[in-house]
Design a protein around this motif. Structure first.
Motif, PDB file in Angstrom:
ATOM      1  N   PRO A   5       0.874  -1.162  -0.078  1.00  0.00           N
ATOM      2  CA  PRO A   5      -0.001  -0.010   0.150  1.00  0.00           C
ATOM      3  C   PRO A   5       0.910   1.196   0.142  1.00  0.00           C
ATOM      4  CG  PRO A   5       0.051  -0.889   2.056  1.00  0.00           C
ATOM      5  CD  PRO A   5       0.581  -1.952   1.401  1.00  0.00           C
ATOM      6  N   VAL A   6       0.457   2.168  -0.593  1.00  0.00           N
ATOM      7  CA  VAL A   6       0.948   3.325  -0.616  1.00  0.00           C
ATOM      8  C   VAL A   6       0.933   4.375   0.570  1.00  0.00           C
ATOM      9  CG1 VAL A   6       1.203   5.694  -2.141  1.00  0.00           C
ATOM     10  CG2 VAL A   6       0.825   3.687  -3.212  1.00  0.00           C
ATOM     11  N   THR A   7       2.059   4.465   1.200  1.00  0.00           N
ATOM     12  CA  THR A   7       2.066   5.392   2.283  1.00  0.00           C
ATOM     13  C   THR A   7       1.902   6.915   2.097  1.00  0.00           C
ATOM     14  OG1 THR A   7       3.492   4.018   3.199  1.00  0.00           O
ATOM     15  CG2 THR A   7       3.245   5.956   4.462  1.00  0.00           C
ATOM     16  N   LYS A   8       0.783   7.356   2.532  1.00  0.00           N
ATOM     17  CA  LYS A   8       0.611   8.920   2.085  1.00  0.00           C
ATOM     18  C   LYS A   8       1.109   9.857   3.025  1.00  0.00           C
ATOM     19  CE  LYS A   8      -3.941   8.281  -0.841  1.00  0.00           C
ATOM     20  NZ  LYS A   8      -5.154   8.934  -0.736  1.00  0.00           N
ATOM     21  N   LEU A   9       1.393  10.962   2.668  1.00  0.00           N
ATOM     22  CA  LEU A   9       1.875  11.809   3.510  1.00  0.00           C
ATOM     23  C   LEU A   9       0.584  12.855   4.301  1.00  0.00           C
ATOM     24  CD1 LEU A   9       4.489  13.665   3.712  1.00  0.00           C
ATOM     25  CD2 LEU A   9       3.715  15.358   2.521  1.00  0.00           C
ATOM     26  N   ARG A  10       0.425  12.785   5.635  1.00  0.00           N
ATOM     27  CA  ARG A  10      -0.425  13.124   6.287  1.00  0.00           C
ATOM     28  C   ARG A  10      -0.274  14.711   6.754  1.00  0.00           C
ATOM     29  NH1 ARG A  10      -4.586  10.143   7.333  1.00  0.00           N
ATOM     30  NH2 ARG A  10      -5.356  11.518   9.200  1.00  0.00           N
ATOM     31  N   ILE A  11      -1.415  15.455   6.304  1.00  0.00           N
ATOM     32  CA  ILE A  11      -1.248  17.019   6.475  1.00  0.00           C
ATOM     33  C   ILE A  11      -2.427  17.390   7.279  1.00  0.00           C
ATOM     34  CG2 ILE A  11      -1.527  19.111   5.311  1.00  0.00           C
ATOM     35  CD1 ILE A  11       0.115  17.793   2.951  1.00  0.00           C
ATOM     36  N   ALA A  12      -2.127  18.238   8.351  1.00  0.00           N
ATOM     37  CA  ALA A  12      -3.066  18.866   9.175  1.00  0.00           C
ATOM     38  C   ALA A  12      -2.927  20.299   8.730  1.00  0.00           C
ATOM     39  CB  ALA A  12      -2.966  18.709  10.526  1.00  0.00           C
TER      40      ALA A  12
END
Ligand code: SF4
Length: 184
Positions: A5-12
């Motif tokens: 699975p592609v690890t996505k960048l988490r943004i807040a």
């Protein structure tokens, strides 16, 4: 063999004492957002209506606005503690911006002018306990928590947001042409 699975960048993202213009500029990346969204997930943000950053934290936090009241301080401290990298976005977050124009005036005088002005029909100071007390001065973000990077402008241009996010996805330095490093 199955594809990992592609690890996505988490943004807040979060707005304190700002006008949401920086968030509007982020949305101005327009159709590029469709490409970016394959690589990023939004956590806390006005875009998701999630009110707190996940306890597991996020990779990047974009903070708009300076701090004008106690609530802003509490929100910022929690936000900072849950973001690996904090980016102060725009003139208000970097310097206090337009809200800081009040800094030369005592708070009592400001309240009197805003709520007890002679032209008001029913002049009274709001006393609801849920209203957070004003700080004596509007503060930039770096005076309250450590800031890793800044994105200048009022607001920073959409292309600067796009480059910041793309560079983070590609794990390379941000490259901003002079036209995208505006301080106005
Ligand atoms: Fe609004 Fe400008 Fe402040 Fe951003 S920097 S929140 S656009 S006033």
């Amino acid at each position: 063999m199955s594809t990992p699975p592609v690890t996505k960048l988490r943004i807040a993202t979060c707005s304190l004492a700002g006008c949401f213009g920086c968030h509007m500029s982020l949305l101005d990346v327009d159709e590029a957002l469709a490409d970016l969204i394959e690589h990023i997930d939004f956590d806390r943000s006005p875009l998701t209506d999630i009110k707190h950053v996940s306890e597991t934290g996020v990779d990047i936090g974009l903070i708009e606005g300076g701090l004008c009241n106690r609530d802003n301080v509490d929100v910022l401290r929690e936000f900072r503690s849950r973001c690996k990298v904090l980016v102060a976005v725009g003139a208000c977050a970097m310097y206090g911006g337009v809200p800081a124009l009040r800094n030369g005036i005592p708070v009592a005088e400001l309240i009197e002018e805003a709520y007890l002005g002679a032209d008001l029909l029913n002049p009274q100071v709001p006393l609801d306990p849920e209203l957070p007390p004003l700080l004596k001065q509007v503060l930039p973000v770096h005076e309250v928590v450590p800031v890793d990077y800044t994105l200048a402008g009022c607001p920073p241009p959409a292309a600067a947001f796009r480059e910041l996010i793309m560079a983070s996805i590609e794990q390379r330095p941000v490259v901003l042409p002079e036209a995208e490093r505006r301080f106005d």
